[in-house]
Design a protein around this motif. Sequence first.
Motif, short mmCIF file in Angstrom:
data_model
loop_
_atom_site.label_atom_id
_atom_site.label_comp_id
_atom_site.label_asym_id
_atom_site.label_seq_id
_atom_site.Cartn_x
_atom_site.Cartn_y
_atom_site.Cartn_z
N ASP A 1 16.85 5.54 -1.67
CA ASP A 1 17.86 5.66 -2.72
C ASP A 1 18.14 4.31 -3.38
O ASP A 1 18.37 4.24 -4.59
CB ASP A 1 19.16 6.22 -2.13
N GLU A 2 18.15 3.24 -2.57
CA GLU A 2 18.39 1.91 -3.13
C GLU A 2 17.30 1.53 -4.11
O GLU A 2 17.55 0.94 -5.16
CB GLU A 2 18.49 0.89 -2.00
N GLY A 3 16.05 1.88 -3.76
CA GLY A 3 14.94 1.60 -4.66
C GLY A 3 15.04 2.38 -5.96
O GLY A 3 14.74 1.87 -7.05
N PRO B 1 10.83 -2.28 -10.48
CA PRO B 1 11.59 -3.09 -9.52
C PRO B 1 10.65 -3.86 -8.60
O PRO B 1 9.47 -3.53 -8.48
CB PRO B 1 12.40 -2.04 -8.75
N MET B 2 11.20 -4.88 -7.93
CA MET B 2 10.34 -5.80 -7.17
C MET B 2 10.81 -6.01 -5.74
O MET B 2 11.99 -5.85 -5.42
CB MET B 2 10.28 -7.16 -7.86
N VAL C 1 8.68 -1.50 1.84
CA VAL C 1 7.94 -0.66 0.90
C VAL C 1 8.59 0.71 0.75
O VAL C 1 8.80 1.20 -0.37
CB VAL C 1 6.47 -0.52 1.35
N ARG C 2 8.96 1.32 1.84
CA ARG C 2 9.57 2.65 1.77
C ARG C 2 10.95 2.59 1.12
O ARG C 2 11.35 3.50 0.39
CB ARG C 2 9.65 3.26 3.17
N LYS C 3 11.67 1.51 1.37
CA LYS C 3 12.99 1.31 0.75
C LYS C 3 12.86 1.27 -0.78
O LYS C 3 13.67 1.87 -1.50
CB LYS C 3 13.61 0.01 1.27
N LEU C 4 11.85 0.57 -1.27
CA LEU C 4 11.70 0.42 -2.72
C LEU C 4 11.11 1.67 -3.37
O LEU C 4 11.56 2.08 -4.45
CB LEU C 4 10.80 -0.78 -3.02
N ILE C 5 10.14 2.30 -2.72
CA ILE C 5 9.41 3.39 -3.37
C ILE C 5 10.13 4.74 -3.22
O ILE C 5 10.23 5.51 -4.18
CB ILE C 5 7.96 3.49 -2.83
N THR D 1 17.50 -5.90 -9.74
CA THR D 1 16.32 -5.03 -9.86
C THR D 1 15.30 -5.34 -8.77
O THR D 1 14.14 -4.95 -8.89
CB THR D 1 15.66 -5.23 -11.24
N ALA D 2 15.74 -6.05 -7.71
CA ALA D 2 14.81 -6.44 -6.64
C ALA D 2 15.59 -6.76 -5.38
O ALA D 2 16.81 -6.93 -5.40
CB ALA D 2 13.98 -7.65 -7.09
#
Length: 767
Positions: free
Chosen positions: A727-729, A680-681, A720-724, A703-704
């Motif tokens: 839950d959404e990430g 994801p991006m 960064v924390r949201k993606l890595i 996906t981003a």
Amino acid sequence: MAFQDFDKIQERVNANRKRKFRKRIIVGTVSLLVVVAAIIGGAFAYVAFEKQNEQEPKNNHKNDAKDSQKKSQSASPTPKAPVAAAQSVKPGQADKIIETLCSTTLYKVSCENTLKNRTEKGFAVESPTTFLKAAIEAVNEDLDRVLEKVLSLKTENQDDKDAIAQCKLLVEDAKEEIVASLNKVNGTEINNFVKIVPDLDNWLSAVMSYQETCIDGFEEGNLKSEVKKSVNSSQVLTSNSLALIKSFDANISPVEKVATRHLLDQIPSWVTNEDRRMLRAVDVETLNPNATVAKDGSGNFTTINDALKAMPEKYEGRYIIYVKQGVYDESVTVDKKKANLTMVGDGSLSSKGFAITIVRTQYNFYDISADFPGINFFTIDDGLSESDMSSLGLLDFILELNSLCEPLLKEFLTLKDDFDFIIHDEFVYFPRQVAQDLNLPKMVFSASSAATSISRCMLMENQDKWVHHGEEARSKLEELVPKFHPFRYKDLPVTAYGSMERLMLLYHNVSKRETSSGIIHNSSNCLENVFTSAAEDTWGVQVYPVGPLYMTDSATTCPSLFEEERNCLEWLDKQETNSVIYISMGSLAMTQKKEFVEMAMGLVQSNQPFLWVIRPGSITGQNSVDSLPEQFSQALTHGDRAFVVSWAPQKEVLRHRAVGGFWNHCGWNSSLESISCGVPMICRPYSGDQRVNTRLMTHVWQTAFEVEGELEREIVETAVRKLIVGDEGKEMRRRAIELKKQVEDSVRIGGSSYSALMSLVDSIMAL
């Protein structure tokens, strides 16, 4: 790989004599098949065994390998005393016949002694072929002596031990060819002898190759000299047998000659009707392969050797291994237990009989011709330089390039006068008018998404939205573009590299596609089915979504724009799965120093490991990372939580298990690589199609997510924390992995991109 000629294999052996034994002897060992380097399309590596006749040779239909035997075969025989096919030969006539037959051999005395001795020993002289059988039998008996000699050799050197073992196998294989030749002669009436000449030529030529390969396996020294001396007599006898075949062919009573079989042009007579249909199949998917080999992991195996090892020893029927396009740097030997095996390579334009020439401009010249030896390259001297790029700017530079190169290309094509078709890049559109002037069909290739092609037309229709300024104008840019869901006006591909006026002129030229025979997109229907259909409706021509092209192995031979720092892969090995955020803003974009500092501090505050590509000169007013805040510098120098490189092997990075997210400007190549790797991006578009791609990633494929507005460290940390770890990430990662599977399926046999590529090839052939 097509049916390999033995002389080609022998040339390869001779060229590699100075290499260590293990590598070059396998290349020289044609136990059935030697595959070194590339499988590039449409060719079949075919191996057949006749189960009902265990003595049929493995290496059917190969050409001569040694100059001496070629000379012996090409010499014109003196037609003395032709012998009628049905006539018996009395012992008193034997000497005269022997002299006639042996007159064309390189080793006449040896030939005459062999035949006379065998006649004196009581061989029945019932037909002229009796002498040929005697000559071939002499080879067989001498090979027994060679085998006994080889097995008696003693050495403590491991390479020599390997050479002895390999030579034993080669002699045994040679004996099989000899026995098959004898069976063929014994089972053929003299009136039909001419029909078996090609087979006898090929089988005995194979024996010559085995003998030479046995010798070549030994390092220079006493042992090699001893083996060479032992093998020499069987080489002489084999050479004589080959010459006798030619002599018999010329001296027997005239019969209707049959055309010699050319294996690269037609299928051998010993191939069954069912297998003939298989070999003639154009579409590989109809073959239903038992195993698929692909370097990118999209098949059952990543190497040809692994696929061969998995083949059952007693498999009933035809076993098919499909090898996807690419370079396979391995030596492959198919042993006699692998019966009824076919290896099929991917289809490509060159394999379909096309001669390809790539015309490139002198500016920004990067020579890759050595990586593609099967393609011709021609360079147009456009007269442009870096100073022109600086003074004109990107948009005007592209416009100027097209203006300058059109007459140069027309001159080149007019002089050559042997081209039938043109494919041109969408931004290098000058060949379009040249093709029209010369009445040549053409297609346009787009390296961007189909949605981007449509978006340019939408921008030309709505360019007035960018004329006004102020809050009201910005509000209108947030509105959705009619009939182009889910894109907003602000998502259309405006540029940071020039004025709107010049951009519209460029897009006007780029979007002239109605007269093309087709549009080729580096995309896939599994990603853009709606937009490829819309493109077909817009221009009224066929669209071929054949991507992602980067997933083809031939793309791996293309050099990187900059030198890659591969040590980052070792650092990734130490990180936890899906824990690393990878940041790369591409090869063109510039970053302001303030934004760069905020980005750096946000990454540090996220407490997530990060791999950051900082291209030299990409930070305005900043030459290095040394002047960044101390907290960032400490993150780089202490611990394993941060790694900075000037350029990275991006595809390998994205495939790495440790990478859980990708922060990027969302150019199309990076977007495809992210999708194809299931990563994801975080999107921060800068210019052009990056806005279109961002909307695809965030609202079509989901996906981003996009980071807009002024960049602050808290925003970076949260993103960064949201993606890595958020839950959404995790949900985005799940969707990315699903999309990855769809893309992988699309490039496999039967997939949408594969089928589009096959359709493209068929369409070009039909023009």
